[in-house]
Design a protein around this motif. Structure first.
Motif, PDB file in Angstrom:
ATOM      1  N   ASN A 205      31.035  82.839  20.823  1.00  0.00           N
ATOM      2  CA  ASN A 205      32.421  81.466  21.423  1.00  0.00           C
ATOM      3  C   ASN A 205      33.025  81.551  22.371  1.00  0.00           C
ATOM      4  O   ASN A 205      33.074  80.145  22.670  1.00  0.00           O
ATOM      5  N   ILE A 206      33.180  82.897  22.638  1.00  0.00           N
ATOM      6  CA  ILE A 206      33.669  82.754  23.790  1.00  0.00           C
ATOM      7  C   ILE A 206      32.664  82.301  25.093  1.00  0.00           C
ATOM      8  O   ILE A 206      33.435  80.997  26.045  1.00  0.00           O
ATOM      9  N   GLY A 207      32.006  82.402  25.067  1.00  0.00           N
ATOM     10  CA  GLY A 207      30.852  82.112  26.185  1.00  0.00           C
ATOM     11  C   GLY A 207      30.427  80.744  25.966  1.00  0.00           C
ATOM     12  O   GLY A 207      30.477  79.898  27.453  1.00  0.00           O
ATOM     13  N   TRP A 208      30.324  80.007  24.662  1.00  0.00           N
ATOM     14  CA  TRP A 208      30.213  78.603  24.792  1.00  0.00           C
ATOM     15  C   TRP A 208      31.460  78.055  25.158  1.00  0.00           C
ATOM     16  O   TRP A 208      31.515  76.740  25.822  1.00  0.00           O
ATOM     17  N   SER A 209      32.884  78.415  24.846  1.00  0.00           N
ATOM     18  CA  SER A 209      34.191  77.534  25.598  1.00  0.00           C
ATOM     19  C   SER A 209      34.263  77.893  26.824  1.00  0.00           C
ATOM     20  O   SER A 209      34.857  76.775  27.657  1.00  0.00           O
ATOM     21  N   PHE A 210      33.862  78.825  27.080  1.00  0.00           N
ATOM     22  CA  PHE A 210      33.624  78.738  29.262  1.00  0.00           C
ATOM     23  C   PHE A 210      32.522  77.927  29.383  1.00  0.00           C
ATOM     24  O   PHE A 210      33.216  77.313  30.384  1.00  0.00           O
TER      25      PHE A 210
ATOM     26  N   TYR B 265      40.201  70.833  24.791  1.00  0.00           N
ATOM     27  CA  TYR B 265      39.811  70.374  24.302  1.00  0.00           C
ATOM     28  C   TYR B 265      38.430  71.749  23.753  1.00  0.00           C
ATOM     29  O   TYR B 265      37.344  71.463  22.917  1.00  0.00           O
ATOM     30  N   SER B 266      38.158  72.190  25.309  1.00  0.00           N
ATOM     31  CA  SER B 266      37.390  73.105  25.760  1.00  0.00           C
ATOM     32  C   SER B 266      37.231  73.837  25.017  1.00  0.00           C
ATOM     33  O   SER B 266      36.134  74.721  24.839  1.00  0.00           O
ATOM     34  N   PHE B 267      38.292  74.415  23.876  1.00  0.00           N
ATOM     35  CA  PHE B 267      38.191  75.693  23.033  1.00  0.00           C
ATOM     36  C   PHE B 267      37.788  75.777  21.778  1.00  0.00           C
ATOM     37  O   PHE B 267      37.676  76.392  21.164  1.00  0.00           O
TER      38      PHE B 267
ATOM     39  N   ASP C 133      29.955  62.939  26.501  1.00  0.00           N
ATOM     40  CA  ASP C 133      30.590  61.929  25.703  1.00  0.00           C
ATOM     41  C   ASP C 133      32.022  62.216  25.078  1.00  0.00           C
ATOM     42  O   ASP C 133      33.266  61.506  25.600  1.00  0.00           O
ATOM     43  N   THR C 134      32.038  62.893  24.992  1.00  0.00           N
ATOM     44  CA  THR C 134      33.849  63.574  24.670  1.00  0.00           C
ATOM     45  C   THR C 134      34.391  64.037  25.896  1.00  0.00           C
ATOM     46  O   THR C 134      35.808  62.916  25.466  1.00  0.00           O
ATOM     47  N   PHE C 135      34.302  64.649  26.480  1.00  0.00           N
ATOM     48  CA  PHE C 135      34.973  64.281  28.046  1.00  0.00           C
ATOM     49  C   PHE C 135      35.493  62.907  28.414  1.00  0.00           C
ATOM     50  O   PHE C 135      36.058  62.899  29.104  1.00  0.00           O
ATOM     51  N   TYR C 136      34.203  62.400  28.705  1.00  0.00           N
ATOM     52  CA  TYR C 136      33.806  60.739  28.954  1.00  0.00           C
ATOM     53  C   TYR C 136      35.457  60.001  28.706  1.00  0.00           C
ATOM     54  O   TYR C 136      36.195  59.422  29.075  1.00  0.00           O
TER      55      TYR C 136
ATOM     56  N   VAL D 245      42.875  64.578  16.883  1.00  0.00           N
ATOM     57  CA  VAL D 245      42.504  66.056  16.726  1.00  0.00           C
ATOM     58  C   VAL D 245      41.357  66.358  16.658  1.00  0.00           C
ATOM     59  O   VAL D 245      41.000  67.172  16.358  1.00  0.00           O
ATOM     60  N   LEU D 246      41.604  66.094  15.333  1.00  0.00           N
ATOM     61  CA  LEU D 246      39.387  65.585  14.696  1.00  0.00           C
ATOM     62  C   LEU D 246      39.238  66.050  15.598  1.00  0.00           C
ATOM     63  O   LEU D 246      37.535  65.943  14.808  1.00  0.00           O
ATOM     64  N   TYR D 247      39.053  64.678  16.251  1.00  0.00           N
ATOM     65  CA  TYR D 247      38.125  64.565  17.605  1.00  0.00           C
ATOM     66  C   TYR D 247      37.514  65.822  18.703  1.00  0.00           C
ATOM     67  O   TYR D 247      36.191  65.817  18.971  1.00  0.00           O
ATOM     68  N   VAL D 248      38.044  66.991  18.056  1.00  0.00           N
ATOM     69  CA  VAL D 248      37.889  67.909  18.765  1.00  0.00           C
ATOM     70  C   VAL D 248      36.341  68.377  18.324  1.00  0.00           C
ATOM     71  O   VAL D 248      35.277  69.040  18.939  1.00  0.00           O
ATOM     72  N   LYS D 249      35.814  67.840  17.427  1.00  0.00           N
ATOM     73  CA  LYS D 249      34.661  68.474  16.260  1.00  0.00           C
ATOM     74  C   LYS D 249      33.347  68.129  17.087  1.00  0.00           C
ATOM     75  O   LYS D 249      32.345  68.409  17.328  1.00  0.00           O
ATOM     76  N   ASN D 250      33.674  66.369  17.917  1.00  0.00           N
ATOM     77  CA  ASN D 250      32.995  66.465  18.419  1.00  0.00           C
ATOM     78  C   ASN D 250      32.860  66.765  19.823  1.00  0.00           C
ATOM     79  O   ASN D 250      31.180  66.640  20.465  1.00  0.00           O
ATOM     80  N   MET D 251      33.086  67.728  20.214  1.00  0.00           N
ATOM     81  CA  MET D 251      33.030  68.829  21.385  1.00  0.00           C
ATOM     82  C   MET D 251      31.507  69.698  20.940  1.00  0.00           C
ATOM     83  O   MET D 251      31.037  70.031  21.966  1.00  0.00           O
TER      84      MET D 251
END
Length: 664
Positions: free
Chosen positions: A597-602, A563-565, A476-479, A464-470
Motif C-alpha cells: 500500500n505504501i509503495g503503491w502510493s509512492f 489523490y496519490s494516497f 487518465d486520472t492525473f490528466y 471525492v469518489l473519483y479517487v478509485k479511478n486512480m
C-alpha cells in the motif's frame, strides 16, 4: 486507659512488621512498562559494622554463613561470622588494595590491583599462592592485567575483570595459565559511523571515532557456572548472562530491552537464579532468571543517614535465606534487607514457574495478585498457568495485562481455532450466499448496466469518489485532475482529512498483537508530524518544479498529491481490520500488504510528478529526489531551531533589553 495502651502497642508492633524501617519505596513495572509503587519487597533488619572501622570497602561475598569484605582502605579481607558475630581478618600484611573477593569450597581469592595480582588464601587465612600477569604470548605484550573483580568456576578456572581491559574477561586455569578472553563487549556502529567510513581515512577514523569495546566493570557466577557481567553506560544491555561460548543469552529486542541503569556497580546471583544488581546511588534492581524486572528499591541518603539508603554503594550479596546485604563504601556499613511475606510468596511462585510447574504456580500467583494486581510478572505467570490448563480466554486476559504479545497471540490462536471449528457450517453458508449473489448481480449488471448505474448529482461527492479511478487508470486520472474536469481544492482537502484519519487508525487502532508500541506518542504528535511532512512535500515540490520548468501549479500539486494516497486510503483500513483476525505467526501478511500500500502510493506520487509537471523520466527522478532532499533539510533546520529555541528566546530578550536600555 489499659485499652488505649494496648491499641498503641498493637499499632507500634504492626508498623515494625510492615516496614517501619522502610525509609524507601519499592517500585515495579506494570504491563505497559509504567513504574508503580508496590508493597515493600524488603525491610532493613539491621546495619552491621557501625562500631568497626571499615575504610572504603569495595566488595562483599557470602559463603557458608560467613561474610567476606574486601576492606580496600585497610588493605585486608574482613571475615564476619553471621551466626556468632565474630570478626577475623585475612591478608593484613600481604594485600595492598583489595577490590574483589571470591570464596570457593577450598580457597579465598582476592583481586588486588595494588599489586596487579590475584592472591589465593586457604580458609584459615594462610596465603597459598599469587597469580600475576600471564606470560603466555597470546595474552600480548601490552595487555592490561590489573585485577579488580573475579569469580572462579567449579573446575578452578578464574574469570578476571581487569581494569581498562576492552578485550573481555581474562580467563585463567587453576595454575594461572592464560586460556583466552571471554565474552567481550561489541561495538555498535550506527548509520553515521558507516557514512563517515566512506570519507574518512584510517588515520582520521582513529582520531575522531572511538571503536574500542567498553570494558566490563564487574562479574558474578551462578550455581550452574554461567557467567554474568556488568558494563556501565550500556543502556538496555548493562547486564549480560553469558553461555559457555561467551554470548549474551539475556539479549532482548529493541522493543523489549532490559530495564537497567547506567551506573550499576555490583551484581550477585541468588541460589534460585534471580539477578540482583546494585547502582552506585544505592538502587537495588531484582530480576528473574530471564532478565525481567521484579522490583527496584533503595536509594541514596542525601541529607541524613537512614537505614536502607546509602552514600556510595559498592557491593551486594545474598545468603541462603534470601537476605540481601549491601555495602556502603563511604560510611563503611553493611545494610541487611529481609524479604517480606509478599516477596517470599512471589519467589515461591517464581520458582515453580521457572521449573515449568505452571499449574502448581497458579494458586501462588493468585496470592501474589492480592498484594499487587498490576504486577507484570504475576500476570505473566498466571497467563502461563491458565494456558497450560486450557483456559485460553483467561490466559489471553493476563497475557494482555502483562503486555506479552507472543503469548497472547498463542492464546488467541487457540480461541480463534475453536471459534472457527464451532461455526464452520455457518461460514460455509455465508460464503455460498455471498458468492451466489455476487454472480447473479454481475450477470444482471452486464445485461442492464445502465439500470445499476447510480447517478450522483453532487460534483463534490463525484470528485471525492473519483479517487478509485486512480487504481485502474492513473494516467487518465492525473490528466483530468490537471485539466479541472475532476477534482478540486475542497475534494483534495477532504481526501487529506481521510488520509490523516487512516494514519491515526494505523498508529493507534491496530489490535493488541500488532499495535506499534507508540504509547509515548500522542494523537497530536502523529497528526502534526504527518501533516507537516505533507505540507513540506506540497510546497517543496511546487517550488522546485517552478525552478525546473515544471508545468504544475501549487493547486495542481496540492490536488494530485491527495489523490496519490489512494492505495493507502482505500486498502490500509483492510489491513487494520486484518490485525483483529490474524495472529503473530501471520504478521508477514500485515507487513507485506502495508508495504504494498505504501509503495503503491509512492509510485502514484512519482507518476503524478511526471504527468502534472510534464517531465520525462530523468526530470521526474531529479525533481522527486530534490523534493525529498529539500524536505530532509527543512526537517533538520526545524529540529535545530527547536533544540535551540530556549537559547534563541534568551538571546532575543537580551537584545531587546539592551536596545531599551540604550534608548533611554
Amino acid at each position: 486507659m489499659i485499652r488505649f495502651i494496648t491499641v498503641i502497642a498493637i499499632l507500634v508492633c504492626s508498623l515494625s512488621l510492615f516496614g517501619w524501617n522502610s525509609t524507601y519505596l519499592t517500585y515495579t513495572l506494570t504491563g505497559n512498562s509504567k513504574w508503580k509503587v508496590t508493597q515493600d519487597a524488603y525491610v532493613v533488619s539491621e546495619v552491621l559494622f557501625a562500631d568497626y572501622d571499615l575504610y572504603y570497602p569495595e566488595d562483599i561475598f557470602i559463603k557458608d554463613g560467613k561474610m567476606y569484605i574486601a576492606d580496600s582502605g585497610n588493605a585486608r579481607i574482613v571475615v564476619f561470622d553471621l551466626e556468632t558475630r565474630e570478626i577475623e581478618t585475612i591478608g593484613d600484611f600481604s594485600l595492598w588494595m583489595p577490590t574483589g573477593v571470591f570464596v570457593s569450597d577450598r580457597f579465598i581469592y582476592v583481586a588486588d590491583p595494588g599489586t596487579s595480582e590475584v592472591v589465593v588464601f586457604d580458609k584459615k587465612g594462610k596465603e597459598i599462592s599469587r597469580i600475576g600477569r600471564p606470560k603466555n604470548i597470546l595474552f600480548g605484550e601490552y595487555g592490561n592485567f590489573i585485577p579488580r573483580k573475579l569469580v572462579v568456576d567449579k573446575r578452578g578456572n578464574l574469570y578476571i575483570v581487569s581494569e581498562g581491559s576492552s578485550e573481555g574477561i581474562i580467563q585463567l586455569d587453576i595454575n594461572g595459565e592464560f586460556l583466552g578472553y571471554f565474552g567481550a563487549n561489541r561495538v555498535w556502529i550506527g548509520f553515521l559511523d558507516k557514512f563517515i567510513d566512506l570519507f574518512y581515512t584510517e588515520e582520521q577514523k582513529s582520531v575522531f571515532l572511538s571503536r574500542i569495546p567498553k570494558p566490563f566493570t564487574n562479574i558474578a557466577i551462578d550455581d550452574r557456572g554461567l557467567i554474568y557481567t556488568l558494563t556501565q553506560n550500556e543502556n538496555g544491555n548493562a547486564i549480560k548472562k553469558h553461555n559457555t561460548l561467551g554470548n549474551n543469552i539475556l539479549s532482548k529486542s529493541k522493543s523489549n530491552q532490559m530495564v537497567d541503569e547506567p551506573n550499576f556497580t555490583d551484581i550477585t546471583i541468588t541460589g534460585d537464579g534471580r539477578i540482583l544488581a546494585l547502582t552506585e546511588t544505592g538502587l537495588i534492581y531484582e530480576y528473574d532468571p530471564e532478565g525481567n524486572l521484579i522490583f527496584s528499591f533503595g536509594g541514596r541518603a542525601i541529607s541524613t543517614e537512614r537505614f536502607g539508603l546509602f552514600s556510595v554503594a559498592s557491593g551486594i550479596a545474598c545468603d541462603e535465606e534470601g537476605k540481601i546485604y549491601v555495602l556502603d563504601k563511604e560510611r563503611g556499613l553493611v545494610h541487611v534487607f529481609n524479604p517480606t511475606e509478599y516477596t517470599n510468596i512471589l519467589h515461591e511462585a517464581l520458582n515453580l514457574y521457572i521449573n515449568g510447574k505452571y499449574l502448581e504456580s497458579k494458586e501462588t500467583w493468585q496470592k501474589v495478585m492480592t498484594y499487587d494486581g498490576y504486577l507484570r510478572i504475576a500476570h505473566y505467570g498466571l497467563g502461563k498457568a491458565y494456558f497450560q490448563s486450557g483456559e485460553f480466554e483467561k490466559a489471553a486476559v493476563h497475557f494482555k495485562e502483562a503486555y506479552a504479545k507472543a503469548e497472547y497471540s498463542d492464546a488467541y490462536w487457540e480461541l480463534r481455532n475453536a471459534f472457527i471449528q464451532k461455526h464452520m457450517g455457518l461460514f460455509l453458508l455465508v460464503f455460498v450466499i455471498v458468492f451466489f449473489l455476487f454472480t447473479v448481480l454481475s450477470r444482471m449488471r452486464s445485461k442492464k448496466s445502465n439500470a445499476f448505474r447510480i447517478s450522483i448529482k453532487s460534483r463534490l461527492v463525484r470528485d471525492v469518489l473519483y479517487v478509485k479511478n486512480m487504481l485502474r487508470h492513473p494516467l487518465d486520472t492525473f490528466y483530468y485532475l490537471k485539466s479541472g474536469d475532476h477534482g478540486s481544492v475542497l475534494s483534495a482537502t477532504i481526501l487529506y482529512l481521510i488520509f490523516f484519519i487512516v494514519v491515526l487508525l494505523d498508529y493507534f487502532g491496530r489490535s493488541f498483537i500488532f499495535n506499534l508500541n507508540v504509547s509515548d506518542r500522542s494523537v497530536a504528535f502523529v497528526l502534526l508530524t504527518t501533516s507537516g511532512i505533507t505540507v513540506l512535500w506540497v510546497f517543496s515540490n511546487w517550488l522546485l518544479s517552478s525552478i525546473n520548468d515544471g508545468m504544475g501549479t501549487l493547486k495542481d500539486v496540492y490536488i494530485f498529491t491527495s489523490y496519490s494516497f489512494a492505495p493507502y486510503i482505500l486498502f490500509q483500513p483492510l489491513v487494520i481490520m486484518l490485525t483483529y483476525i490474524l495472529t503473530y505467526n501471520e504478521e508477514f501478511l500485515v507487513d507485506f500488504i502495508s508495504f504494498i500500500n505504501i509503495g503503491w502510493s509512492f509510485v502514484m506520487l512519482f507518476t503524478g510528478v511526471k504527468e502534472v509537471h510534464d517531465y520525462d523520466i530523468k526530470g521526474t527522478v531529479k525533481n522527486f529526489l530534490l523534493t525529498l532532499g529539500w524536505i530532509f533539510v527543512m526537517i533538520l533546520v526545524i529540529s535545530i531551531v527547536y533544540m535551540l529555541w530556549d537559547q534563541l528566546i534568551d538571546t532575543v530578550y537580551s537584545i531587546i533589553q539592551e536596545v531599551l536600555y540604550r534608548a533611554r
